[in-house]
Design a protein around this motif. Sequence first.
Motif, PDB file in Angstrom:
ATOM      1  N   PRO A   7     -26.792 -46.649  14.074  1.00 41.32           N
ATOM      2  CA  PRO A   7     -26.326 -47.286  12.834  1.00 41.32           C
ATOM      3  C   PRO A   7     -26.999 -48.638  12.629  1.00 41.32           C
ATOM      4  CG  PRO A   7     -24.646 -47.418  14.540  1.00 41.32           C
ATOM      5  CD  PRO A   7     -25.717 -46.514  15.075  1.00 41.32           C
ATOM      6  N   THR A  10     -24.587 -54.481  10.230  1.00 38.68           N
ATOM      7  CA  THR A  10     -24.014 -54.972   8.968  1.00 38.68           C
ATOM      8  C   THR A  10     -23.198 -56.228   9.268  1.00 38.68           C
ATOM      9  OG1 THR A  10     -22.131 -53.473   9.263  1.00 38.68           O
ATOM     10  CG2 THR A  10     -23.953 -52.698   7.881  1.00 38.68           C
ATOM     11  N   LYS A  86     -14.138 -50.449  16.759  1.00 38.79           N
ATOM     12  CA  LYS A  86     -13.397 -50.122  15.542  1.00 38.79           C
ATOM     13  C   LYS A  86     -12.120 -49.355  15.870  1.00 38.79           C
ATOM     14  CE  LYS A  86     -13.808 -47.626  11.150  1.00 38.79           C
ATOM     15  NZ  LYS A  86     -14.710 -46.861  10.251  1.00 38.79           N
ATOM     16  N   HIS A 145     -23.009 -56.905  15.725  1.00 40.35           N
ATOM     17  CA  HIS A 145     -23.603 -56.646  14.415  1.00 40.35           C
ATOM     18  C   HIS A 145     -24.465 -57.822  13.934  1.00 40.35           C
ATOM     19  CE1 HIS A 145     -22.448 -52.791  12.686  1.00 40.35           C
ATOM     20  NE2 HIS A 145     -21.233 -52.910  13.219  1.00 40.35           N
ATOM     21  N   ARG A 208     -12.103 -49.702   7.272  1.00 38.04           N
ATOM     22  CA  ARG A 208     -12.421 -48.281   7.353  1.00 38.04           C
ATOM     23  C   ARG A 208     -13.895 -47.999   7.073  1.00 38.04           C
ATOM     24  NH1 ARG A 208     -10.060 -45.217   1.978  1.00 38.04           N
ATOM     25  NH2 ARG A 208     -11.011 -46.577   0.399  1.00 38.04           N
ATOM     26  N   HIS A 209     -14.588 -48.943   6.449  1.00 38.45           N
ATOM     27  CA  HIS A 209     -15.989 -48.734   6.102  1.00 38.45           C
ATOM     28  C   HIS A 209     -16.958 -49.324   7.138  1.00 38.45           C
ATOM     29  CE1 HIS A 209     -15.002 -47.065   2.219  1.00 38.45           C
ATOM     30  NE2 HIS A 209     -14.276 -48.128   1.903  1.00 38.45           N
ATOM     31  N   VAL A 210     -16.437 -49.999   8.155  1.00 34.16           N
ATOM     32  CA  VAL A 210     -17.304 -50.618   9.160  1.00 34.16           C
ATOM     33  C   VAL A 210     -17.649 -49.603  10.241  1.00 34.16           C
ATOM     34  CG1 VAL A 210     -17.530 -52.492  10.837  1.00 34.16           C
ATOM     35  CG2 VAL A 210     -16.234 -52.852   8.742  1.00 34.16           C
ATOM     36  N   GLN A 211     -18.932 -49.519  10.592  1.00 35.44           N
ATOM     37  CA  GLN A 211     -19.377 -48.624  11.658  1.00 35.44           C
ATOM     38  C   GLN A 211     -19.392 -49.353  12.996  1.00 35.44           C
ATOM     39  OE1 GLN A 211     -23.217 -47.326   9.803  1.00 35.44           O
ATOM     40  NE2 GLN A 211     -22.402 -45.273  10.128  1.00 35.44           N
ATOM     41  N   GLU A 212     -19.357 -48.570  14.063  1.00 36.22           N
ATOM     42  CA  GLU A 212     -19.517 -49.155  15.385  1.00 36.22           C
ATOM     43  C   GLU A 212     -20.893 -49.821  15.472  1.00 36.22           C
ATOM     44  OE1 GLU A 212     -17.331 -49.488  17.581  1.00 36.22           O
ATOM     45  OE2 GLU A 212     -15.806 -47.947  17.237  1.00 36.22           O
ATOM     46  N   VAL A 217     -23.160 -47.884  20.345  1.00 36.05           N
ATOM     47  CA  VAL A 217     -23.591 -46.486  20.220  1.00 36.05           C
ATOM     48  C   VAL A 217     -24.681 -46.174  21.239  1.00 36.05           C
ATOM     49  CG1 VAL A 217     -24.653 -44.799  18.682  1.00 36.05           C
ATOM     50  CG2 VAL A 217     -22.951 -46.410  17.789  1.00 36.05           C
TER      51      VAL A 217
END
Length: 466
Positions: A7, A10, A86, A145, A208-212, A217
Amino acid sequence: MTEVALPKKTPVRAAVAAWIGTTLEYYDFAVYGTSSALVLNVLFFSPKLPEGISVLLSLITFAVGYAVRPLGSLILGPMGDRFGRKFVMMITLFGIGGCTFLIGCLPTYAQIGSLAPILLVLIRVIQGLCLSGEQPSAITMSLEHASERRRGFITSFTTLGASTGTLLTLLLFIPIAAMPSQQLLTWGWRLPFWFSAIVVVVAYLIRRHVQEPPEFVETKLAKVNVAPLSHVLRFHWRAVLRIVFCALIAGTSYMMQTFSVAFGTVGYKLDKPTMLLTTTVSAVIALAVTPLAGFLVDKIGRKAMFLSATVGVGITMAPYLWSITTGNWALIFLFGIINYSLFYSMVNASWPSFFAEMFPGRLRVSGLALGTQIGFAISGVIGPVLATALAGSDLKGWVGPSMVALGFMVFAGASALTAKETGKYTLKELDEVQQSEREKDVVTAAIALPSQTTMHGLAAKPGTGK
């Protein structure tokens, strides 16, 4: 072998998600702490008790939520390293907010007697367990991030929630505290607790829109077969202990926002709305100072900023408490702003990156959670409770509580002196710097272990002819 796309970073979205969650955490902290000083001491304990004793008991129930934090860190810290930052941030969001809302629904001592404080303590225990995982996961999320040159700045938005949550609380409590006593003690006090439901909804929509983060990862893809908590205790116990002592400086914040309100309004009969306005103004100014200090953290270093801020906040607590005894509002506002808006904002801006970078990425939430939650538990219990006890049954003494703040300063500052300056390293480099050769060997063996086990299992499987 097919490559897995990581990902993208952000930083802005992660910073906002971390900030809104910490806003809820500190909203809960400030709502409960302010209520303890103003109304919970009247509503949840016997009216036969002396006023100073009922305030002390209400602050003890406040401290219970911090006392259980170390236990929560043992659960939620490893979950953050195993299942994701998250994942834990969503659990803590609903746990903290739900408990805050439930406190606003509780019957009082007049309605159910001694069962009222028992239910209050039970909810605080559950809430404290959830609180233990919020900031460590949020800080780690925003750190991983962030761009390499902006880690201090981006992570400072996590603790910016401290000022935002405090500000939300006080903006609600100033008109509520000015209510006629009958309205305040029947239904008015419940409104700030119920308001937490709105904060939870907003935080959920953002999170809810934030990725790991990509680093997490990548670590999961490596399939390192180690238990995060056991590795933290085996190889990084010194860093955990260092953070425990550094985190004691948070006790000055608890004294500022809980003890000083009771000290002024109960001990010296100062006007409640004006006393709350002191911390409101301090919180508003801190909203601007914290990110500015976070920007400077990346320029001058985490360690230098934390040390100078710790000394400042410890020394200026004494004149702030003394100013309350004079009843001079100009002095109260001046020293309150210097203590909280300036120096504690600098502490808040520096400690997230300073503490989190003491650990390699695969152990970051576990190590950060364990160290901070033990330190916050100690200071959260000792700060308001010991300060209240040393102020006397009439809550008029200021010298003893000032010595408590100086004690926090000495322990935190001395511990910080033993730390490395980590701002000059990238996160990849920190994974190397913060691991001993022995730990690296253990991790390397753990990475190889799954494939070796599989090969051994195939070799030993009966009937394969191999």
